[in-house]
Scaffold this motif. Structure first.
Motif, PDB file in Angstrom:
ATOM      1  N   HIS A 128       7.861   6.059   6.106  1.00 11.04           N
ATOM      2  CA  HIS A 128       6.988   7.213   6.329  1.00 11.04           C
ATOM      3  C   HIS A 128       7.832   8.436   6.658  1.00 11.04           C
ATOM      4  O   HIS A 128       9.039   8.331   6.912  1.00 11.04           O
ATOM      5  CB  HIS A 128       5.999   6.933   7.475  1.00 11.04           C
ATOM      6  N   SER A 129       7.183   9.590   6.648  1.00  9.51           N
ATOM      7  CA  SER A 129       7.861  10.845   6.991  1.00  9.51           C
ATOM      8  C   SER A 129       7.042  11.613   8.031  1.00  9.51           C
ATOM      9  O   SER A 129       7.068  12.844   8.063  1.00  9.51           O
ATOM     10  CB  SER A 129       8.038  11.715   5.728  1.00  9.51           C
ATOM     11  N   GLU A 130       6.328  10.891   8.885  1.00  4.99           N
ATOM     12  CA  GLU A 130       5.460  11.535   9.866  1.00  4.99           C
ATOM     13  C   GLU A 130       6.255  12.094  11.047  1.00  4.99           C
ATOM     14  O   GLU A 130       7.402  11.716  11.292  1.00  4.99           O
ATOM     15  CB  GLU A 130       4.399  10.550  10.349  1.00  4.99           C
ATOM     16  N   THR A 131       5.640  12.991  11.791  1.00  2.00           N
ATOM     17  CA  THR A 131       6.306  13.682  12.888  1.00  2.00           C
ATOM     18  C   THR A 131       6.676  12.725  14.016  1.00  2.00           C
ATOM     19  O   THR A 131       5.800  12.023  14.536  1.00  2.00           O
ATOM     20  CB  THR A 131       5.385  14.785  13.463  1.00  2.00           C
ATOM     21  N   PRO A 132       7.941  12.672  14.419  1.00  2.00           N
ATOM     22  CA  PRO A 132       8.342  11.790  15.524  1.00  2.00           C
ATOM     23  C   PRO A 132       7.541  12.092  16.788  1.00  2.00           C
ATOM     24  O   PRO A 132       7.302  13.245  17.134  1.00  2.00           O
ATOM     25  CB  PRO A 132       9.830  12.117  15.718  1.00  2.00           C
TER      26      PRO A 132
ATOM     27  N   GLY B  60     -10.598   8.224  16.048  1.00  2.00           N
ATOM     28  CA  GLY B  60     -10.000   9.415  16.644  1.00  2.00           C
ATOM     29  C   GLY B  60      -9.394   9.130  18.003  1.00  2.00           C
ATOM     30  O   GLY B  60      -8.582   9.897  18.519  1.00  2.00           O
ATOM     31  N   GLY B  61      -9.781   8.016  18.602  1.00  2.00           N
ATOM     32  CA  GLY B  61      -9.269   7.579  19.900  1.00  2.00           C
ATOM     33  C   GLY B  61      -9.232   6.065  19.910  1.00  2.00           C
ATOM     34  O   GLY B  61      -8.909   5.446  18.889  1.00  2.00           O
TER      35      GLY B  61
ATOM     36  N   LEU C 263       0.846  -1.187   0.000  1.00  2.00           N
ATOM     37  CA  LEU C 263       0.000   0.000   0.000  1.00  2.00           C
ATOM     38  C   LEU C 263       0.885   1.243   0.000  1.00  2.00           C
ATOM     39  O   LEU C 263       2.013   1.206   0.483  1.00  2.00           O
ATOM     40  CB  LEU C 263      -0.905   0.050   1.237  1.00  2.00           C
ATOM     41  N   SER C 264       0.347   2.343  -0.484  1.00  2.00           N
ATOM     42  CA  SER C 264       1.039   3.624  -0.382  1.00  2.00           C
ATOM     43  C   SER C 264      -0.002   4.728  -0.396  1.00  2.00           C
ATOM     44  O   SER C 264      -1.085   4.585  -0.957  1.00  2.00           O
ATOM     45  CB  SER C 264       2.040   3.820  -1.531  1.00  2.00           C
ATOM     46  N   GLY C 265       0.321   5.825   0.261  1.00  2.00           N
ATOM     47  CA  GLY C 265      -0.600   6.953   0.324  1.00  2.00           C
ATOM     48  C   GLY C 265       0.078   8.146   0.958  1.00  2.00           C
ATOM     49  O   GLY C 265       1.262   8.100   1.298  1.00  2.00           O
ATOM     50  N   GLN C 266      -0.675   9.213   1.135  1.00  2.00           N
ATOM     51  CA  GLN C 266      -0.135  10.436   1.712  1.00  2.00           C
ATOM     52  C   GLN C 266      -0.585  10.603   3.155  1.00  2.00           C
ATOM     53  O   GLN C 266      -1.782  10.508   3.464  1.00  2.00           O
ATOM     54  CB  GLN C 266      -0.602  11.651   0.895  1.00  2.00           C
TER      55      GLN C 266
ATOM     56  N   GLY D 143      -3.197  13.273  18.862  1.00  2.00           N
ATOM     57  CA  GLY D 143      -2.443  14.364  18.252  1.00  2.00           C
ATOM     58  C   GLY D 143      -2.010  14.103  16.822  1.00  2.00           C
ATOM     59  O   GLY D 143      -1.257  14.894  16.261  1.00  2.00           O
ATOM     60  N   ALA D 144      -2.473  13.009  16.224  1.00  2.00           N
ATOM     61  CA  ALA D 144      -2.052  12.667  14.855  1.00  2.00           C
ATOM     62  C   ALA D 144      -3.272  12.355  14.003  1.00  2.00           C
ATOM     63  O   ALA D 144      -3.311  11.340  13.295  1.00  2.00           O
ATOM     64  CB  ALA D 144      -1.083  11.492  14.872  1.00  2.00           C
ATOM     65  N   THR D 145      -4.252  13.250  14.052  1.00  2.00           N
ATOM     66  CA  THR D 145      -5.501  13.022  13.321  1.00  2.00           C
ATOM     67  C   THR D 145      -5.268  12.898  11.823  1.00  2.00           C
ATOM     68  O   THR D 145      -5.832  12.026  11.156  1.00  2.00           O
ATOM     69  CB  THR D 145      -6.486  14.162  13.598  1.00  2.00           C
ATOM     70  N   ARG D 146      -4.419  13.783  11.277  1.00  2.00           N
ATOM     71  CA  ARG D 146      -4.205  13.764   9.827  1.00  2.00           C
ATOM     72  C   ARG D 146      -3.443  12.519   9.384  1.00  2.00           C
ATOM     73  O   ARG D 146      -3.673  11.994   8.294  1.00  2.00           O
ATOM     74  CB  ARG D 146      -3.479  15.034   9.394  1.00  2.00           C
ATOM     75  N   THR D 147      -2.564  12.027  10.226  1.00  2.00           N
ATOM     76  CA  THR D 147      -1.865  10.781   9.907  1.00  2.00           C
ATOM     77  C   THR D 147      -2.852   9.621   9.885  1.00  2.00           C
ATOM     78  O   THR D 147      -2.845   8.796   8.968  1.00  2.00           O
ATOM     79  CB  THR D 147      -0.754  10.493  10.926  1.00  2.00           C
TER      80      THR D 147
END
Length: 264
Positions: free
Chosen positions: A180-184, A217-218, A150-153, A231-235
């Protein structure tokens, strides 16, 4: 007067060694005998050679898949024989004339990529490959596990993953994030085993066949949800959309339907 020997074989042996006829016939007989031995050896050894090639291919595939973090445990629990195939996403069938070792060259051709309409591009890819290599685990002649790239943004950039799906094509056996490149400390926690542990047993669709999978969301509140990351809703939304796209009609949908029909 001695009786003449009428035996052709004895007459042949009686010829002098310098005889051209004798030399040619001896060479022909030796070649014929050697050819017969080679043919017999080939017939006898062919099943052994086939088995050896199959074992080498199996070892190569297993080494490739087990190099993916988290997949070794899933494979060990499932059991069976692992194989790989390149599929044509549009038809859901085996790609014609494209072996796994030729896939990279095939995808170097821009003509083997399909642009995605914004309305259908849930994963934010822009375009997707026409051909993808997948892995199948078989048990008792049935597909028991399906490994799908799989791949996505996400929030920080591209997310790559491998989704393990049970043979029913609806139950997740596991998921591992490969890049991935998500916030540590926030979205970057998607590569933690503790978060990925919420995926096994999650169902993609409801009884009506509607896609229901989502990252909550939780804490997950149903069989179609996995735990969210605070704190990572968009991820989480990115993972949700990635899974929904690839398991839908523009991704592996036709391939999964082919498995359900028993074509693999």
């Amino acid at each position: 007067m001695a009786e003449r020997d009428v035996s052709p074989w004895r007459r042949f042996l009686a010829l002098p060694n310098e005889s051209r006829t004798k030399t040619i016939l001896v060479a022909f007989l030796v070649s014929a005998i050697c050819g017969a031995f080679v043919s017999l050896a080939t017939v006898y050894l062919r099943p052994i050679q086939t088995a050896n090639r199959a074992a080498e291919e199996q070892a190569r595939i297993e080494a490739l898949v087990q190099g993916i973090p988290g997949m070794a445990g899933i494979l060990a629990q499932s059991g069976g024989v692992l194989s790989t195939v390149v599929i044509d996403l549009a038809s859901g069938r085996v790609a014609d004339g494209i072996a796994p070792d030729a896939l990279e060259n095939a995808l170097a051709d821009p003509g083997n990529w399909t642009p995605l309409d914004p309305a259908e591009d849930l994963a934010g890819l822009g375009h997707r490959p026409d051909f993808v290599q997948v892995f199948l685990l078989r048990s008792a002649d049935e597909v028991s596990l399906i490994l799908l790239p799989l791949s996505g943004q996400g929030y920080g950039g591209r997310i790559d993953a491998i989704l393990a799906l049970r043979g029913d094509t609806n139950t997740i056996a596991g998921l591992t994030i490969t890049q991935h490149s998500e916030t540590p400390g926030l979205g970057g926690r998607i590569d933690e085993a503790s978060w990925q542990a919420s995926f096994p047993g999650t169902e993609l669709r409801d009884a009506a066949g509607e896609m229901r999978f989502r990252v909550a969301g939780g804490p997950a509140s149903g069989v179609h949800e996995v735990d969210g990351i605070t704190g990572a809703t968009r991820t989480g939304r990115g993972v949700t959309q990635m899974v929904r796209f690839w398991l839908g009609p523009n991704g592996y949908g036709p391939f999964l339907q082919a498995i359900e029909r028993g074509e693999f």
